[in-house]
Design an enzyme around this catalytic site. Structure first.
Site, PDB file in Angstrom:
ATOM      1  N   ASP A  58      -6.104  -6.633  -5.803  1.00  0.00           N
ATOM      2  CA  ASP A  58      -5.828  -5.537  -6.734  1.00  0.00           C
ATOM      3  C   ASP A  58      -5.874  -6.015  -8.184  1.00  0.00           C
ATOM      4  OD1 ASP A  58      -5.477  -3.660  -4.765  1.00  0.00           O
ATOM      5  OD2 ASP A  58      -3.322  -3.974  -4.610  1.00  0.00           O
ATOM      6  N   HIS A  72       2.351   2.862  -3.261  1.00  0.00           N
ATOM      7  CA  HIS A  72       1.518   3.557  -4.232  1.00  0.00           C
ATOM      8  C   HIS A  72       1.815   5.046  -4.271  1.00  0.00           C
ATOM      9  CE1 HIS A  72      -1.346   0.949  -6.150  1.00  0.00           C
ATOM     10  NE2 HIS A  72      -1.638   0.339  -5.025  1.00  0.00           N
ATOM     11  N   GLN A  75       0.833  -1.190   0.000  1.00  0.00           N
ATOM     12  CA  GLN A  75       0.000   0.000   0.000  1.00  0.00           C
ATOM     13  C   GLN A  75       0.877   1.254   0.000  1.00  0.00           C
ATOM     14  OE1 GLN A  75      -3.284   1.276  -0.873  1.00  0.00           O
ATOM     15  NE2 GLN A  75      -3.149  -0.869  -0.386  1.00  0.00           N
ATOM     16  N   HIS A 105     -52.633  18.390  -7.012  1.00  0.00           N
ATOM     17  CA  HIS A 105     -52.350  17.000  -6.624  1.00  0.00           C
ATOM     18  C   HIS A 105     -53.647  16.337  -6.134  1.00  0.00           C
ATOM     19  CE1 HIS A 105     -48.158  18.309  -6.653  1.00  0.00           C
ATOM     20  NE2 HIS A 105     -47.744  17.080  -6.387  1.00  0.00           N
ATOM     21  N   HIS A 157      -8.969  -1.010   2.517  1.00  0.00           N
ATOM     22  CA  HIS A 157      -8.599  -2.435   2.463  1.00  0.00           C
ATOM     23  C   HIS A 157      -8.379  -2.933   3.888  1.00  0.00           C
ATOM     24  CE1 HIS A 157      -6.784  -0.566  -1.220  1.00  0.00           C
ATOM     25  NE2 HIS A 157      -7.382  -1.580  -1.813  1.00  0.00           N
TER      26      HIS A 157
END
Lengths: 433, 433
Positions: A361, A262, A259, A420, A328
Site C-alpha cells: 500500500d 478501510h 483491509q 475502399h 490483493h
C-alpha cells in the site's frame, strides 16, 4: 463472527457462491444529481464550481482562489515532520523505480512483403487526479496516481482535492509536490470532475482523469468517459490470504484487519489448509478488535463480509482464489512462488510471510490502485500505460501494395465498400499490376 | 460542397473550432429501453433472449438453436469462393503476425533493499465478440477482434451476431472459423450483450466484451461495464489526410471517400499546403461521387462534415492534426516519417502515397478498431493487451522489510490506519528491528 466454510462439506458450493455474490456496496442512485452538476459546470464554468463548493464544502472561493498557491503549499509542507517527509520521499522513489520499468517499447520492422509496420507510444498531454478530502485524503494515493503519470511523460498534471471548511492536508500537498503535480485546485465532488473534463475559465480541460472518490465522483467519471479517459471505477477493497499452518496467527489477523479497517464494505478472506490455524486466526482477530482504533469499521467489515475457508490442499486454495479474483492476494505458504504459478486472476500478489499487504500500500513499489469486485478477471492495476496511448504505423512500398493490395480489393468488394476498393485499385493501376 | 478553410485567414480559429466540435452523432436515448432488456435477460435468461430475438430479428429460436452449429458453419463456408477465402486467410495471417509482436513481457527483479518485484501478464479467460448484422456485418471486423483475443491466449471466445430473418453471412462465419472463435450465437442487440455479461442457461458468461454495434449495443456495453470489461464505445469514423501538391488528386479523393462511404456521420478532412491541389481534390471527389455505389451516404458525409484546409507549411498541418487527434491519419508527403515525428495524437498513421487507409482496414496488419471522436488524445486502438491483465508481484526478504518497513509504518500512522501499521510492526518486532 465471520462465516466459516469447509471446502469439503456438502453445502460448500452454495455457501461460497453466496459469499462471491455478496453485494457489499449499495451505491446510492446519484446519477440524476450528477448529470445536473455536470451540465451546470459546462454552462456556467467557474461560477458553478464556486457555488457548489460553497454548498458542499462550506468554503467561499473566487476564480482567483480556486487554485492553491505555491506560497500556501510552501507553508503547509514546511510544517511536515522530517520523518513524514522521509517516508513520503522513500515511497515516491520506490514507486518511481518500479513504474519506470513499465515504460513500453516502440517498434518498427519491415516484413517480407515490403510493408514497414510498427507502433509508437506517447504520453497523454494533460491528466487530472482526483484526491478525496477528509478522512480518506491519503498522501499514498497521490503518489500512486501522480508518479506513474509523470513517469509516462504527462506534461500537465492537475490535481483536485476538496478542502471542507478550508482545511488542507499538508501530507497530501507534500506528496503532490514530490510527485511533480503541476496545479492543485481546492475543489471536489462531481463539480471537480466536470471542471477537469470540460474546463472552466480558470481550469483548462484534461484528457484523462484518475483517482478514487465517493459515489458522486464515480458517477461523474462514468458520465464524462468518452469526452476524457478515466481509470477504473473503484469499489470497496478486498484481501484474500492463503496461509498454511506455519504462520503467526496474529500477523495474519492484522493483515485481514488492515483491509477491514478501510471500510465497512471491505472484505477479508482467509483460506487455510489447517483448520486449527483458521480458528487461531479468528481468535487473534477478535483480540485485536478489542483495542484497534478503527474497531467499529473493521469489526463491521469482518462480521458482515469476512470469511475463513478450510481446504484440503493448496491446489484447492488456488482454484477458489481464481474464482474470487481478489484485488490483493497474500500467499503465506512455504513455497509462495510455486503457488503463485497457479493463480490466474489477482490484482497484486504478496509473496511470503514477510510481505504484508500494507507494504504494497505504501512503499513496495507496485501500484496500490488495483481492480476490485472480481474485476481482476479482466483488468489490471494502475500503471504507466494508463497515461499513454499507442499510435500504429504502416507504410507500404509499391511492391508491398502489389503483393497484398488485391486481397484488400477483394475484401472491400465483399463488404460492399467500393471507395475502399477503388482507393487500392487506382494505385495498382498506376503500377500496371 | 464541404467547408474550405485557410489556416492563415482571420476567421480560421473560429471556423476550425466549429469543425472540431461538430456533433456528428445524435445518439438516441435508448438507455431506459436497454436497462429493461438487461434486467429481463438477467431474470429470465434464454426465454428473454428468445422473445427479444423474435421481436427484433423476426426469428424464432429455441435454447437448442441459439447457437449456430458446426454443420451450419460448414455448409455456409463451403459456399465461399476460393478468392474470398484466400483474401480472408491472408488478412488473418497478417493481422496475427502484427499482433503477436504486441505480446507483453513479464518481469521480475530484486532491488538493492532485497525486495523481489515484478509483474506477470495473463489472458482473460473468456471473451465475447459482438458482430453487427445486416449491411455492417464485416468479416474484417471479426478478424480484427478475434485474432488479438486468440493471440493473447483467450481460451473461450464466444461471438454473437444477429441474423435478421435468419440470414447468415458466410464470410463472417468463415472469418470466425479462421480466427478460432469457439462459439457463435445468432443473437444481437442489448439482449446479446446482456447474455454475454450475465450468462443464460445456454450461454456461459464472459469476462470481457468487444466489438462495434448500434446505439442499443453501445448503451448495453456501457451498462455492463464493471461486471465485465469492455473495449471503447465506437463513434463515427474519421480520416485526416495531410498531402502536399505532389499527389494524384483522384487517389486522395478516393481515400477521403472511403471514410465517407461508411456512414453519413463519418468525417473526411484534407489538409494541404497547396491550395490548387485542394481544389483538384474537391473536383475529383465530386467526379467520383457521380458513380460511386454508396454515393448517397458518402455524399452526405462529405457535404455535412468534410473539410479542405490549406496551411502555409507542414508544421502547421501537424499542429492542426494534433488538435483533431484523428482516428486515421494519412501522410501523403515527400518525407512522411519526418512529419510523423510531429504527430502526438492519432489512432493510426498511414505513411506515404502507397498506403491508402483501406490497406489498414483489411490486410496491413495493425488493428482497424481505433479511437474515434478525438479520443486518440487518451486511448489506443484494440490490441492484444485488451485481452490480457497484469498481476503485480512483491516479495520482501526480512532484510527488505527491515529497510523499508519503518516508512510504511510512518505513512500508515499518518493516514490513521492502525492495523496497516501494526501488520508491519508485528513482523519488525520479530526481527528485533
Amino acid at each position: 463472527m465471520p462465516v466459516t466454510l469447509d471446502a469439503t462439506s456438502a453445502n460448500f458450493e452454495a455457501a461460497f457462491t453466496t459469499l462471491l455474490n455478496a453485494k457489499r456496496e449499495d451505491s446510492p442512485d446519484v446519477d440524476t444529481v450528477v448529470a445536473g452538476i455536470i451540465a451546470d459546470v459546462r454552462s456556467r464554468g467557474d461560477a458553478a464550481v464556486i457555488e457548489l463548493t460553497e454548498k458542499f464544502d462550506r468554503l467561499t472561493l473566487t476564480p482567483a482562489t480556486l487554485r492553491i498557491t505555491t506560497a500556501e503549499i510552501d507553508a503547509a509542507v514546511a510544517a511536515v515532520s522530517d520523518a513524514d517527509r522521509s517516508a513520503i520521499e522513500l515511497a515516491a522513489e520506490r514507486i518511481r523505480a518500479y513504474h519506470v520499468r513499465q515504460m513500453p517499447q516502440d517498434a518498427e520492422w519491415t516484413d517480407p512483403d515490403g510493408a514497414t509496420l510498427g507502433w509508437r507510444w506517447s504520453a497523454v498531454s494533460a491528466a487530472g487526479l482526483y484526491v478525496p478530502g477528509g478522512l480518506a485524503s491519503y498522501p499514498s494515493s497521490v503518489l500512486m496516481n501522480a508518479v506513474p503519470a509523470k513517469v509516462a511523460g504527462v506534461e500537465r498534471l492537475a490535481m483536485v482535492v476538496p478542502s471542507p471548511d478550508g482545511v488542507l492536508n499538508p501530507l497530501v500537498l507534500l506528496a503532490a509536490r514530490i510527485a511533480g503535480v503541476d496545479e492543485i485546485y481546492r475543489i471536489g465532488g462531481a463539480q471537480a470532475v466536470a471542471a477537469l473534463a470540460y474546463g472552466t475559465e480558470t481550469i483548462a480541460p484534461v484528457d484523462k482523469i484518475t483517482g478514487p472518490g465517493n459515489a458522486f465522483v464515480a458517477a461523474a467519471k462514468r458520465r464524462v468517459f468518452g469526452k476524457v479517459g478515466i481509470d477504473m471505477i473503484a469499489g470497496p477493497s478486498e484481501i484474500l490470504v492463503i496461509a498454511d499452518g506455519d504462520n503467526d496467527p496474529d500477523w495474519i489477523a492484522l493483515d485481514l484487519l488492515s483491509q477491514a479497517e478501510h471500510d465497512e464494505s471491505a472484505q477479508s478472506i482467509l483460506i487455510t489448509t489447517d483448520p486449527a490455524f483458521g480458528r487461531a486466526v479468528a481468535q487473534a482477530v477478535e483480540k485485536r478488535l478489542e483495542t484497534l482504533e478503527r474497531r467499529a469499521i473493521a469489526g463491521a467489515s469482518w462480521r458482515d463480509y469476512g470469511a475463513i475457508i478450510t481446504v484440503p490442499d493448496l491446489a484447492a486454495a488456488a482454484a477458489l482464489s481464481n474464482r474470487i479474483a481478489p484485488e490483493h492476494l497474500e500467499l503465506c505458504v512455504a513455497d509462495p512462488d510455486a503457488l503463485a504459478q497457479n493463480v490466474t486472476h489477482a490484482g497484486a500478489i504478496f509473496l511470503g510471510q514477510w510481505t504484508p499487504e500494507a507494504i504494497g500500500d505504501y512503499v513496495g513499489g507496485p501500484n496500490h490502485v488495483l481492480p476490485t469486485a472480481r474485476s481482476a478477471r479482466f483488468s489490471s492495476g494502475l500503471s504507466v500505460l494508463d497515461f499513454m496511448k499507442r499510435t500504429t504505423l504502416a507504410r507500404m512500398s509499391p511492391e508491398a501494395l502489389r503483393a497484398i493490395g488485391p486481397a484488400a480489393e477483394r475484401l472491400a468488394a465483399s463488404e460492399g465498400l467500393e471507395a475502399h476498393k477503388l482507393s487500392v485499385t487506382a494505385r495498382l493501376d498506376k503500377l500496371n499490376r
